[in-house]
Design a protein around this motif. Structure first.
Motif, PDB file in Angstrom:
ATOM      1  N   SER A   5       4.138   0.105  23.985  1.00  0.00           N
ATOM      2  CA  SER A   5       5.390   0.711  23.552  1.00  0.00           C
ATOM      3  C   SER A   5       6.067  -0.194  22.542  1.00  0.00           C
ATOM      4  O   SER A   5       6.232  -1.388  22.765  1.00  0.00           O
ATOM      5  CB  SER A   5       6.316   0.931  24.759  1.00  0.00           C
ATOM      6  N   THR A   7       9.641  -0.626  20.524  1.00  0.00           N
ATOM      7  CA  THR A   7      11.019  -0.141  20.571  1.00  0.00           C
ATOM      8  C   THR A   7      11.961  -1.229  20.090  1.00  0.00           C
ATOM      9  O   THR A   7      11.644  -2.424  20.158  1.00  0.00           O
ATOM     10  CB  THR A   7      11.409   0.286  22.003  1.00  0.00           C
ATOM     11  N   SER A 128       3.297   4.356  22.207  1.00  0.00           N
ATOM     12  CA  SER A 128       4.625   4.946  22.054  1.00  0.00           C
ATOM     13  C   SER A 128       5.406   4.229  20.967  1.00  0.00           C
ATOM     14  O   SER A 128       5.416   3.003  20.905  1.00  0.00           O
ATOM     15  CB  SER A 128       5.398   4.848  23.378  1.00  0.00           C
TER      16      SER A 128
END
Length: 205
Positions: A5, A7, A128
């Motif tokens: 992920s 972010t 992601s």
């Protein structure tokens, strides 16, 4: 399940991060090819909708990252969180720290499982790219204990300059294109009024 992920806060350069991983072909991410039914990848695959997209690379609307095409990773998993738990973190004037309950996390795991299954086992690692994941890092870690979480950080001066550049960029686009202005006004209105979770459908169809 294995996952990665990326972010951070807006304009922190999360976009280019998946690029070195993506061409290897072992990663599954939500891309523009999964639109408009991002949460039903198996159904969309059976309908053949995603396979009909053959759009070549084009400049991103932010004009500050590599060219994108139908297979570029995008933060579309946020659709899941808005539908199933939007009322818990989307306020009238801000996004709050998000702590989804156990049932919602199980649904999230099922959603990712459906994405991987849609590729018939060819891609086993979920990738992601979602800025808003920073609101729920503890929950992401709980749902995906094997996940590697990458948080890019920019120099404060460069970050502030990027935010100002995008502010001016979209002001210009709104002045030049009424459709862009209307689209952004509608998006803002929907952002501030999250959907009733009682109307949410079923994942993985």
């Amino acid at each position: 399940m294995p996952s990665t992920s990326t972010t951070s806060i807006r304009r922190a350069r999360t976009g280019p991060q998946p690029s070195p991983l993506w061409p290897r072909g072992t990663f599954r991410s939500l891309t523009y090819r999964d639109m408009p039914i991002a949460l039903a990848p198996n159904l969309w695959r059976r309908l053949g909708g995603g396979n009909r997209r053959s759009q070549g690379p084009r400049e991103w609307v932010h004009v500050d990252r590599p060219l994108v095409d139908a297979d570029s990773p995008e933060g579309l998993e946020e659709v899941f969180w808005r539908i199933f738990d939007g009322q818990c973190y989307v306020a009238a004037d801000h996004l709050a720290p998000h702590r989804p309950d156990a049932e919602t996390l199980l649904r999230y795991q099922a959603c990712i499982g459906a994405m991987l299954a849609a590729d018939e086992g060819r891609k086993r690692h979920y990738l992601s790219k979602n800025n808003n994941a920073i609101l729920r890092l503890d929950s992401v870690r709980q749902a995906l204990p094997e996940a590697v979480i990458l948080i890019p950080v920019r120099l404060p001066t460069a970050h502030a300059a990027a935010l100002l550049r995008q502010h001016r960029n979209f002001l210009k686009q709104q002045d030049e294109d009424g459709f862009v202005r209307c689209l952004q006004e509608r998006a803002l209105d929907r952002t501030l009024r999250p959907r009733d979770p009682g109307r949410a459908g079923t994942l993985g169809t």
